[in-house]
Write a protein that holds these residues in place. Structure first.
Motif, PDB file in Angstrom:
ATOM      1  N   LEU A 539       0.891  -1.171   0.104  1.00 32.93           N
ATOM      2  CA  LEU A 539       0.018   0.058  -0.213  1.00 32.93           C
ATOM      3  C   LEU A 539       0.833   1.660  -0.243  1.00 32.93           C
ATOM      4  O   LEU A 539       2.120   1.468   1.021  1.00 32.93           O
ATOM      5  CB  LEU A 539      -1.050   0.081   1.081  1.00 32.93           C
ATOM      6  N   VAL A 540       0.599   2.174  -0.696  1.00 35.67           N
ATOM      7  CA  VAL A 540       1.391   2.864  -1.041  1.00 35.67           C
ATOM      8  C   VAL A 540       0.767   4.505  -1.035  1.00 35.67           C
ATOM      9  O   VAL A 540      -0.473   4.811  -1.874  1.00 35.67           O
ATOM     10  CB  VAL A 540       2.262   2.900  -2.542  1.00 35.67           C
ATOM     11  N   LEU A 541       1.303   5.511  -0.360  1.00 36.32           N
ATOM     12  CA  LEU A 541       0.793   6.736  -0.650  1.00 36.32           C
ATOM     13  C   LEU A 541       1.477   7.722  -1.783  1.00 36.32           C
ATOM     14  O   LEU A 541       2.513   7.857  -1.208  1.00 36.32           O
ATOM     15  CB  LEU A 541       0.696   7.705   0.845  1.00 36.32           C
ATOM     16  N   GLN A 542       1.002   7.847  -2.825  1.00 36.42           N
ATOM     17  CA  GLN A 542       1.129   8.077  -3.658  1.00 36.42           C
ATOM     18  C   GLN A 542       0.830   9.272  -4.462  1.00 36.42           C
ATOM     19  O   GLN A 542       0.454   9.776  -3.582  1.00 36.42           O
ATOM     20  CB  GLN A 542      -0.239   7.832  -5.208  1.00 36.42           C
ATOM     21  N   ASN A 543       2.417   9.944  -4.427  1.00 34.84           N
ATOM     22  CA  ASN A 543       3.111  11.256  -4.906  1.00 34.84           C
ATOM     23  C   ASN A 543       3.162  11.947  -3.806  1.00 34.84           C
ATOM     24  O   ASN A 543       3.765  12.884  -3.483  1.00 34.84           O
ATOM     25  CB  ASN A 543       1.788  11.963  -5.093  1.00 34.84           C
ATOM     26  N   ASN A 544       3.330  10.760  -2.751  1.00 32.55           N
ATOM     27  CA  ASN A 544       3.444  10.861  -1.068  1.00 32.55           C
ATOM     28  C   ASN A 544       4.501   9.875  -0.188  1.00 32.55           C
ATOM     29  O   ASN A 544       4.328  10.133   0.044  1.00 32.55           O
ATOM     30  CB  ASN A 544       2.613  12.066  -0.275  1.00 32.55           C
ATOM     31  N   THR A 545       5.035   9.638  -0.823  1.00 34.40           N
ATOM     32  CA  THR A 545       5.823   7.971  -0.670  1.00 34.40           C
ATOM     33  C   THR A 545       6.894   8.046   1.186  1.00 34.40           C
ATOM     34  O   THR A 545       7.002   9.107   0.640  1.00 34.40           O
ATOM     35  CB  THR A 545       5.884   7.570  -1.940  1.00 34.40           C
ATOM     36  N   ASP A 546       6.890   7.066   1.296  1.00 36.58           N
ATOM     37  CA  ASP A 546       7.930   6.629   2.514  1.00 36.58           C
ATOM     38  C   ASP A 546       9.048   6.956   1.900  1.00 36.58           C
ATOM     39  O   ASP A 546      10.151   7.756   2.282  1.00 36.58           O
ATOM     40  CB  ASP A 546       7.688   5.293   3.098  1.00 36.58           C
ATOM     41  N   GLN A 547       9.366   6.697   0.469  1.00 35.71           N
ATOM     42  CA  GLN A 547      10.417   6.881  -0.360  1.00 35.71           C
ATOM     43  C   GLN A 547      11.358   8.412  -0.436  1.00 35.71           C
ATOM     44  O   GLN A 547      11.770   8.624  -0.595  1.00 35.71           O
ATOM     45  CB  GLN A 547      10.661   6.114  -1.776  1.00 35.71           C
ATOM     46  N   GLN A 548       9.449   8.974  -0.671  1.00 34.47           N
ATOM     47  CA  GLN A 548      10.203  10.971  -0.693  1.00 34.47           C
ATOM     48  C   GLN A 548      10.618  10.811   0.820  1.00 34.47           C
ATOM     49  O   GLN A 548      11.428  11.784   1.458  1.00 34.47           O
ATOM     50  CB  GLN A 548       9.236  11.601  -1.016  1.00 34.47           C
ATOM     51  N   ARG A 549       9.949  10.117   1.549  1.00 32.62           N
ATOM     52  CA  ARG A 549      10.109  11.351   3.113  1.00 32.62           C
ATOM     53  C   ARG A 549      11.507  10.481   3.422  1.00 32.62           C
ATOM     54  O   ARG A 549      12.440  11.373   5.065  1.00 32.62           O
ATOM     55  CB  ARG A 549       9.508  10.606   4.299  1.00 32.62           C
ATOM     56  N   GLU A 550      12.463   8.748   2.909  1.00 31.48           N
ATOM     57  CA  GLU A 550      13.107   8.693   3.085  1.00 31.48           C
ATOM     58  C   GLU A 550      14.602   9.461   2.606  1.00 31.48           C
ATOM     59  O   GLU A 550      15.398   9.111   3.275  1.00 31.48           O
ATOM     60  CB  GLU A 550      14.022   7.078   2.967  1.00 31.48           C
ATOM     61  N   ALA A 551      14.211   9.998   1.462  1.00 35.96           N
ATOM     62  CA  ALA A 551      15.686  10.588   1.217  1.00 35.96           C
ATOM     63  C   ALA A 551      15.577  12.146   1.618  1.00 35.96           C
ATOM     64  O   ALA A 551      16.012  12.476   1.750  1.00 35.96           O
ATOM     65  CB  ALA A 551      14.567  10.858   0.008  1.00 35.96           C
ATOM     66  N   GLN A 552      14.210  13.151   2.128  1.00 31.82           N
ATOM     67  CA  GLN A 552      14.045  14.167   3.316  1.00 31.82           C
ATOM     68  C   GLN A 552      14.313  13.452   4.645  1.00 31.82           C
ATOM     69  O   GLN A 552      15.894  14.273   4.381  1.00 31.82           O
ATOM     70  CB  GLN A 552      13.234  14.111   3.270  1.00 31.82           C
TER      71      GLN A 552
END
Length: 809
Positions: A539-552
């Motif tokens: 389950l992914v929150l699209q356009n606001n993903t865990d990958q984005q937050r991990e990169a942050q």
């Protein structure tokens, strides 16, 4: 969609509120070497018409498709920037904001250069998140089939009338062919409404005669599958035969509640002591009875004082009908002195004309039912009096009813025992959700009179018609920041469905167990706590993903100095309080770096773990106050995830307090400052984490274990709503569960470290070497290896009688 990343950073001077306090030229110079950034520009005031024009020109000339606007508060302006770029390639999710004004310039006593250095770290984190964004194509929602109105409630007809007047076809799923039968039995759900029957009959007749309305007679509702735009609805037949299946665009649920008598506790016998529905049936069958009639508004005594007004209005309506159709009646009302008489001046005059008395009683002393008399205590002189009666009419007991509850559950509505179906939607902005959880009308939603039930039906239909009109013109699009399911990863465990409060997750139609889930993007509110709980990251929150937050967090953690800490702030709580602190010019310690998150419940444990792997010495998550979460249970669920991280930090030999969960009211910025400075002080007292090779190895194991499906499943299974007390398995209470969970986490942490070490080199390892490298007991390592061999994760061979292990090829 073209995923060629061209990121532009725009620094706003904010009319002197950012520049000269922050050295924007120096900030610009520090950002330009970043290879992820295509352009950096300083604007006088980005949110004004000239500023927006300059911004659009720069975006067009530079071919930019991701923007970081470093200026004011995102809670106010992000929506504006999204709207300004609507229709371009810069879609929602491709614009991020950093609040330089309220999180840096207005709150810290630093030099302009030091201010710029802090701003640079926050902007670099935002850029890193946008760089890994994989934007989705806007999803158009189309309607397949007409609107279906089901449930059988009387509001069906008001909803159908509203739809047909807007030229929208609909199907009425009812259980009788004749609407006259429904009027005859209407008093079972809405007593005291005879004055409305003529108007209701005209509505029903208009609906019945319309060519846009198809009336179907069905049995029980069996299943509802699909999503907004295309539902498959299955009913049983009234007689033996195959089920009836319908393809419809959307649904309106019209459900009437149930009315029961008060039982023997109030002397109910069904003949002389009766309730509203029974006196109505008596009038239908035998006419208005004679003698002394007493209406006792006993809702306070039956522990439902919230329904006293409705009961009193219903009783008054019945009494009016009775006195106008029979002159030899003596009618009295007995009511708790805590309630107000619910009559207008005109109605009070009418009561006097018909000699209808409203008699208060002292609510502290319950009236007593005797043969022919009702004894009560007068609240004024505290003396007991009696009212004679031939018929005693009590308030009814109101409930959802078994059938309405069954239908509601099939529709995916939340059904709490003892509660009505009132839809308590997530407290989000309108643009964050495509439609209500369920278009619901009728007294099963909340007890109401007939007029209100019909109004609800019209309102549900009006909302439905808005969607249909948008779909007809090809302008109905799903919100962009919603969850989506990768069905190749989904095992159908159902955790997301249990956790989701917006009602957007349903199983896909199929055979057997392990049915994957699907999300209705028009219902999902983007809270994301369900995605953070998924054991397999399906389950992914699209356009606001865990990958984005991990990169942050990776970008920010790597830039922090020894005394600085990282924080996440919910836009409704922590971030908003920080914004208010800036607006009020309140100063505080500059060593906190606050990142924005839509709901604290969106934060996956992997994001928290990544922060420590990449260099953070402390992490604090700041959400809404308990009970005020705008996505219902984000704070509650985050507590469990933070608790896991505390355990893992302790396994690594670190202080559990390096991660903390806090909450703050957005209107109390001083509390935000207190908690921020308190945590900064704590982390500085603990000192920096000594990142020896062994510590780094343990932290990498920490990151791996929070992505372990077994740990994530056990963690997800314990995410309870505040009122829930049941724990999975045989655990009797929170302590029993916590002990078991501690053991599971320790087991999987060690196995994760073993796997990381085996993956680090393409060779075989002996037990002794593994134990020495991991600094773990041989027995513990052996137990982990045996499980991993059994599970097929690693290979074991024997050389010269010694077992050796490697990653399975």
């Amino acid at each position: 969609m073209d995923n060629n990343k061209k990121i532009g950073v725009f620094l706003c001077q904010c009319d002197g509120r950012i520049d000269p306090w922050i050295d924007l030229k120096g900030l610009k110079a520090s950002l330009e070497p970043n290879p992820l950034i295509s352009e950096v520009e300083i604007l006088p005031l980005a949110c004004t018409t000239p500023g927006l024009s300059a911004l659009k020109t720069s975006v067009a000339n530079g071919g930019l498709n991701r923007l970081v606007i470093a200026g004011c508060e995102s809670r106010v302006l992000l929506k504006k920037f999204n709207q300004e770029f609507s229709g371009t390639e810069v879609l929602e999710g491709q614009i991020d904001m950093v609040n330089l004004k309220d999180h840096v310039a207005a709150v810290h006593q630093l030099s302009p250069q030091e201010m710029a250095a802090k701003g640079a770290k926050l902007i670099q984190a935002s850029v890193a998140g946008l760089a890994v964004l994989e934007p989705t194509v806007p999803e158009k929602v189309e309607f397949v089939g007409p609107v279906m109105i089901l449930g059988g409630g009387i509001s069906t007809y008001a909803a159908a009338q509203e739809l047909l007047r807007k030229n929208i076809a609909c199907i009425l799923a009812v259980q009788t062919d004749e609407y006259e039968d429904e009027i005859r039995m209407l008093h079972e759900h809405y007593p005291g409404e005879r004055h409305y029957y003529d108007r209701l009959q005209k509505i029903m007749q208009e609906v019945d005669e319309s060519p846009l309305v198809r009336r179907i007679t069905i049995g029980e509702l069996k299943s509802v599958r699909g999503r907004t735009g295309h539902y498959t609805v299955t009913f049983s037949t009234l007689e033996e035969g195959p089920a009836k299946v319908f393809e419809v665009g959307t649904l309106i649920a019209c459900l009437d509640g149930q009315m029961l008598n008060q039982g023997s506790d109030f002397g109910h016998d069904g003949k002389t002591v009766i309730c509203h529905t029974e006196i109505e049936e008596m009038i239908w069958t035998h006419g208005v009875p004679s003698g002394k009639i007493v209406f006792w508004i006993n809702d306070y005594e039956s522990k439902t004082p919230e329904f006293a007004y409705l009961s009193a209005r219903t009783a008054w309506s019945i009494a009016q009908y009775m006195v106008t159709h029979r002159k030899d009646l003596e009618v009295n009302f007995l009511y708790n002195h805590l309630m107000d008489i619910p009559l207008s001046a005109e109605e009070r005059q009418l009561a006097r004309k018909h000699k209808i008395k409203w008699v208060p009683y002292d609510g502290a002393i319950r009236p007593t039912v005797q043969a022919g008399y009702l004894t009560y205590c007068d609240p004024r002189d505290h003396t007991e009096y009696e009212i004679p009666w031939d018929k005693l009419i009590l308030s009814p007991r109101r409930s959802v009813g078994l059938e309405a509850t069954r239908v509601a559950r099939i529709l995916g509505l939340e059904c709490e025992e003892g509660h009505f179906l009132e839809v308590k939607g997530e407290k989000v902005r309108p643009e964050q959700v495509g439609r209500d959880e369920m278009f619901l009308a009728g007294s099963a939603r909340h007890p109401c009179d007939l007029h209100e039930a019909l109004r609800q039906g019209r309102r549900a239909a009006a909302k439905t018609s808005e969607l249909v009109d948008l779909a007809r013109t090809g302008n109905l699009y799903a919100p962009r920041m919603v969850c989506t399911v990768n069905q190749s990863k989904c095992t159908g465990c159902g955790l997301c469905k249990e956790i989701c409060h917006c009602g957007g997750i349903e199983p896909v139609e199929g055979l057997g167990g392990g049915i994957p889930r699907a999300v209705d993007p028009m219902v999902c509110t983007g809270g994301g706590t369900c995605a953070a709980a998924c054991p397999h990251h399906a389950l992914v929150l699209q356009n606001n993903t865990d990958q984005q937050r991990e990169a942050q967090v990776a970008a920010l953690a790597g830039a922090l100095t020894e005394g600085e800490i990282m924080a996440y702030g919910c836009v409704w709580g922590g971030l908003a309080a920080a914004d208010h602190a800036g607006l009020k010019g309140m100063t505080y310690d500059p060593r906190i770096y606050l990142l924005r998150v839509g709901c604290i419940g969106q934060l996956d444990p992997s994001v928290m773990a990544r922060a420590f792997v990449e260099g953070a010495n402390g992490l604090i998550l700041i959400g809404c106050p308990p009970g005020d979460c705008h996505h219902s249970f984000g704070l509650d669920h985050t507590w469990s995830r933070v608790n896991l991280l505390k355990k893992l930090l302790e396994f690594c030999g670190l202080d559990r307090r390096r991660i903390a969960l806090a909450h703050v009211d957005l209107n109390k910025p001083q509390e935000y400052i207190v908690l921020a400075e308190s945590f900064i002080k704590l982390i500085n007292e603990l000192g920096p984490i000594e990142r020896t090779p062994h510590m780094l190895e343990m932290l990498r194991g920490l990151y791996s274990v929070v992505n372990n499906s077994r740990v994530r499943w056990v963690l997800g299974a314990t995410l309870r709503r505040p009122w829930e007390e049941v724990y999975p398995g045989n655990q009797r209470n929170a302590l029993a569960f916590d002990k078991d969970f501690l053991g599971i986490a320790r087991e999987e942490w060690l196995k994760a470290r073993i796997a990381n070490l085996l993956n680090s080199e393409s060779r075989f390892f002996e037990l002794k070497e593994l134990s020495q490298n991991l600094k773990a007991k041989k027995d513990d390592v052996m137990a982990g290896l045996q499980e991993m061999v059994k599970e097929g994760f690693i290979s074991r061979v024997h050389k010269e009688g010694v077992a050796q292990y490697s990653v399975r090829n």
